[in-house]
Each structure stands twice: as C-alpha cells, then as structure tokens.
Motif scaffolding. Structure first.
Motif, PDB file in Angstrom:
ATOM      1  N   PRO A 168       0.779  -1.245   0.000  1.00  0.00           N
ATOM      2  CA  PRO A 168       0.000   0.000   0.000  1.00  0.00           C
ATOM      3  C   PRO A 168       0.808   1.290   0.000  1.00  0.00           C
ATOM      4  N   GLU A 188       1.050  -0.766  -7.448  1.00  0.00           N
ATOM      5  CA  GLU A 188       0.681  -0.334  -6.089  1.00  0.00           C
ATOM      6  C   GLU A 188      -0.318  -1.346  -5.533  1.00  0.00           C
ATOM      7  N   ASP A 241      -2.000  -4.774  -4.475  1.00  0.00           N
ATOM      8  CA  ASP A 241      -1.961  -6.126  -5.043  1.00  0.00           C
ATOM      9  C   ASP A 241      -2.353  -6.049  -6.526  1.00  0.00           C
ATOM     10  N   PHE A 249      -5.937  -6.981  -7.643  1.00  0.00           N
ATOM     11  CA  PHE A 249      -7.043  -6.385  -6.899  1.00  0.00           C
ATOM     12  C   PHE A 249      -7.305  -4.989  -7.465  1.00  0.00           C
ATOM     13  N   TYR A 250      -8.206  -4.896  -8.454  1.00  0.00           N
ATOM     14  CA  TYR A 250      -8.581  -3.626  -9.105  1.00  0.00           C
ATOM     15  C   TYR A 250      -7.370  -2.879  -9.673  1.00  0.00           C
ATOM     16  N   GLY A 300      -4.330  -1.837  -0.424  1.00  0.00           N
ATOM     17  CA  GLY A 300      -4.562  -0.528   0.188  1.00  0.00           C
ATOM     18  C   GLY A 300      -5.638  -0.619   1.264  1.00  0.00           C
ATOM     19  N   MET A 339     -13.645   2.316  -2.480  1.00  0.00           N
ATOM     20  CA  MET A 339     -12.427   2.793  -3.147  1.00  0.00           C
ATOM     21  C   MET A 339     -12.796   3.661  -4.354  1.00  0.00           C
ATOM     22  N   LYS A 340     -11.786   4.226  -5.021  1.00  0.00           N
ATOM     23  CA  LYS A 340     -11.960   5.093  -6.204  1.00  0.00           C
ATOM     24  C   LYS A 340     -12.960   6.210  -5.889  1.00  0.00           C
ATOM     25  N   ALA A 395      -3.099   5.646   2.908  1.00  0.00           N
ATOM     26  CA  ALA A 395      -2.826   4.671   3.974  1.00  0.00           C
ATOM     27  C   ALA A 395      -1.401   4.140   3.885  1.00  0.00           C
ATOM     28  N   TYR A 451      -7.386  10.824  -4.811  1.00  0.00           N
ATOM     29  CA  TYR A 451      -7.644   9.515  -5.442  1.00  0.00           C
ATOM     30  C   TYR A 451      -7.263   8.382  -4.484  1.00  0.00           C
ATOM     31  N   PHE A 452      -6.158   8.555  -3.745  1.00  0.00           N
ATOM     32  CA  PHE A 452      -5.739   7.504  -2.806  1.00  0.00           C
ATOM     33  C   PHE A 452      -6.450   7.688  -1.464  1.00  0.00           C
ATOM     34  N   SER A 453      -7.755   7.424  -1.458  1.00  0.00           N
ATOM     35  CA  SER A 453      -8.587   7.477  -0.246  1.00  0.00           C
ATOM     36  C   SER A 453      -9.456   6.235  -0.209  1.00  0.00           C
ATOM     37  N   ILE A 454      -9.724   5.786   1.015  1.00  0.00           N
ATOM     38  CA  ILE A 454     -10.595   4.617   1.195  1.00  0.00           C
ATOM     39  C   ILE A 454     -11.546   4.906   2.347  1.00  0.00           C
TER      40      ILE A 454
HETATM   41  C1  LIG Z   1      -6.975   1.127  -9.150  1.00  0.00           C
HETATM   42  S1  LIG Z   1      -7.287   0.828  -7.437  1.00  0.00           S
HETATM   43  C2  LIG Z   1      -5.840  -0.055  -7.023  1.00  0.00           C
HETATM   44  C3  LIG Z   1      -6.001  -0.932  -5.816  1.00  0.00           C
HETATM   45  C4  LIG Z   1      -4.695  -1.640  -5.431  1.00  0.00           C
HETATM   46  N1  LIG Z   1      -4.319  -2.599  -6.452  1.00  0.00           N
HETATM   47  C5  LIG Z   1      -4.788  -2.332  -4.069  1.00  0.00           C
HETATM   48  O1  LIG Z   1      -4.435  -3.524  -3.970  1.00  0.00           O
HETATM   49  O2  LIG Z   1      -5.195  -1.673  -3.110  1.00  0.00           O
HETATM   50  C6  LIG Z   1      -6.989   2.409  -6.763  1.00  0.00           C
HETATM   51  C7  LIG Z   1      -7.787   2.705  -5.514  1.00  0.00           C
HETATM   52  O3  LIG Z   1      -7.240   1.961  -4.464  1.00  0.00           O
HETATM   53  C8  LIG Z   1      -7.367   2.663  -3.252  1.00  0.00           C
HETATM   54  N2  LIG Z   1      -6.046   2.671  -2.609  1.00  0.00           N
HETATM   55  C9  LIG Z   1      -5.054   1.819  -2.899  1.00  0.00           C
HETATM   56  N3  LIG Z   1      -4.017   2.007  -2.069  1.00  0.00           N
HETATM   57  C10 LIG Z   1      -4.355   2.976  -1.218  1.00  0.00           C
HETATM   58  C11 LIG Z   1      -3.700   3.589  -0.102  1.00  0.00           C
HETATM   59  N4  LIG Z   1      -2.477   3.230   0.267  1.00  0.00           N
HETATM   60  N5  LIG Z   1      -4.374   4.553   0.577  1.00  0.00           N
HETATM   61  C12 LIG Z   1      -5.605   4.914   0.207  1.00  0.00           C
HETATM   62  N6  LIG Z   1      -6.262   4.389  -0.851  1.00  0.00           N
HETATM   63  C13 LIG Z   1      -5.656   3.418  -1.552  1.00  0.00           C
HETATM   64  C14 LIG Z   1      -7.948   4.035  -3.562  1.00  0.00           C
HETATM   65  O4  LIG Z   1      -9.318   4.015  -3.255  1.00  0.00           O
HETATM   66  C15 LIG Z   1      -7.734   4.153  -5.046  1.00  0.00           C
HETATM   67  O5  LIG Z   1      -8.738   4.940  -5.636  1.00  0.00           O
END
Ligand SMILES: C[S@@+](CC[C@H](N)C(=O)[O-])C[C@H]1O[C@@H](n2cnc3c(N)ncnc32)[C@H](O)[C@@H]1O
Length: 242
Positions: free
Chosen positions: A13, A107, A109, A112-113, A137, A181-182, A209, A229-232
């Motif tokens: 992550p 980034e 797995d 996983f998306y 993530g 996510m996303k 995260a 974008y990187f929010s969950i």
């Molecule tokens: C295309 S997906 C990739 C997911 C990635 N393959 C995983 O295993 O988490 C992208 C989304 O993952 C989430 N994401 C992945 N890593 C994150 C992190 N470290 N912190 C927050 N959100 C994360 C966000 O919601 C982002 O919009």
C-alpha cells in the motif's frame, strides 16, 4: 515459452516496509522497470521504490491517455484505453522477446482492481508472466483505524464509488463491513449513499494509507474539501464475538 519474464510485482500500500521479501528482491535486482502514471505525475508505484533501484535500470513510464476527462459510460473511454493497453503490451512483449525480464511496479496487489490486469490478459499465452501478490490498500486503511474490520460471519463488501448511487446504497444496506475505493469526485454521491444506508456516522476515511502523508478521520468530521484519489472509506463490521 522462450524469452524473458514479465513480473507484475505487488508493492503493497505504500510503506516500503510492507513489501514482500520477493518483491523487494525483484525490484532491487531489476534491469528494466515499467509503471503506470497519470501524465505529469511521478507515479505512486514509482514513488514507493524510490531509493531501491539499480543505478543503470531502464524505466518505461506508461502514461494514461485519459483518467477522468472522458466519462466511463462514453464508448470512447474503452476504445482509447484499450489502444493504450495494446501499445504498452507490445512494448513489454518486445522487450521480453530479447530475453530480458521486466518488472512492472504495481501499487497494492496487482490482481485487486489494478491496471496491470489489462496487460496480464493481453500477455497471457505468448509471453511468460508471473504475478507477485501483496498487501492491499484497504488492508492498510482498516488497520490504520485501529479497529478490526470483520468479526465472526460478517459480510464485507468492497465497493467502487464510481457505481451508481442506488447500487451503492443497496450494497451498503446488505453488508456488515464496507470498503469504498476510487472515491475522488464521487465523494458527494458516496456521502448520500452512506446516509441512505444508515452507515454515514460509522464511516472513516483514510487518505494515503501507510504513506508518509497518511490522514484518517471520521467522514462526518470532514467538510466539502476534495478527496484525493488515494482514499478509502471504511465501515467496520460488528459481528459475533465470544
Ligand atoms: C486502481 S485501485 C488499485 C487498488 C490496489 N491494487 C490495491 O491492492 O489496493 C486504486 C484505488 O485503491 C485505493 N487505494 C489503494 N491504495 C491505497 C492507499 N495506500 N491509501 C488509500 N487508498 C488506496 C484508492 O481508493 C484508489 O482509488
């Protein structure tokens, strides 16, 4: 199959210490790396491996031709992205055919998306491909909240905020624990869906995260500011416990 191998390497992550031993070994020994990034950005996966690469490594940055400029529902979105993935695949395959291994940085797995899957399905059958799994993530996000995510027979739903509002609400109502996510520009729709499902007050938002700029709050404590974008979003299950 002859030639080199294309490795889809899950980096976890964000915190390099959360990388697997195998990912660490492959990244440090790489002669060729490739990674996706938004045009004009460094790329999240590239940033994770900063300081780990050999001095003479070659880099292939795969820049998305669109991210949010064309709506997902527009047929051009699929066309443009499909052409992009085809050309990235052709470049990586040509490199592998010369006998070289290529490390594709992913980034979280890869399965996983992740975007790597679009290369994987195109490479399969005529190029050697290996995928290295990793911590997601969402795993880092719910661990950051300091509360377990699922207990006993809790049902957990992983939802993309890009879904229509009624689909989000329906899935949230049916779940005990929820991961969203996303998020990005979909934050207002997501807030409405959580309220309609009666889960808004229990929702946490975790940005970046496990990364140095990590931030965690109750969603109800946030204002109308944009969400990265990187929010969950995390809603914990509260199931059966002895
Ligand atoms: C295309 S997906 C990739 C997911 C990635 N393959 C995983 O295993 O988490 C992208 C989304 O993952 C989430 N994401 C992945 N890593 C994150 C992190 N470290 N912190 C927050 N959100 C994360 C966000 O919601 C982002 O919009």
């Amino acid at each position: 199959m002859k030639g080199g191998t294309i490795f889809g390497v899950g980096l976890g992550p964000g915190n390099p210490e959360l990388m697997s031993v195998k990912a660490d070994r492959l990244v440090r020994g790489a002669a060729h790396i490739a990674y996706f990034r938004k045009a004009g950005r460094k790329g999240q996966s590239r940033q994770i491996v900063e300081g780990m690469l050999a001095a003479n490594v070659t880099e292939f940055a795969m820049e998305y031709p669109v991210t949010t400029e064309i709506p997902l529902s527009d047929p051009r979105y699929n066309e443009v992205l499909s052409e992009f993935y085809e050309s990235c695949t052709a470049h990586l395959r040509a490199l592998a055919e010369t006998g070289e291994d290529v490390i594709v940085l992913c980034e979280g797995d890869p399965f996983f998306y992740g975007s790597f899957m679009h290369l994987y399905t195109r490479l399969q059958g005529n190029t050697q491909v290996e995928v290295i799994p990793a911590i997601t993530g969402m795993s880092a996000a719910y661990t950051t909240t300091g509360q377990p995510i699922t207990w006993g027979d809790d049902i957990m739903s992983v939802l993309m905020a890009t879904l229509p509002e009624d689909a989000l609400t329906e899935a949230m109502q049916a779940a005990d624990a929820i991961i969203v996510m996303k998020i990005g520009k979909n934050i207002d729709k997501l807030r409405r869906a959580l309220k309609a499902a009666g889960k808004f007050e229990a929702a946490w938002i975790v940005e970046y995260a496990s990364m140095p700029n990590q931030k965690m709050r109750l969603l109800s404590d946030t204002g109308s500011e944009p969400v990265p974008y990187f929010s969950i979003v995390v809603v914990h299950g509260n199931g059966r416990r002895p």
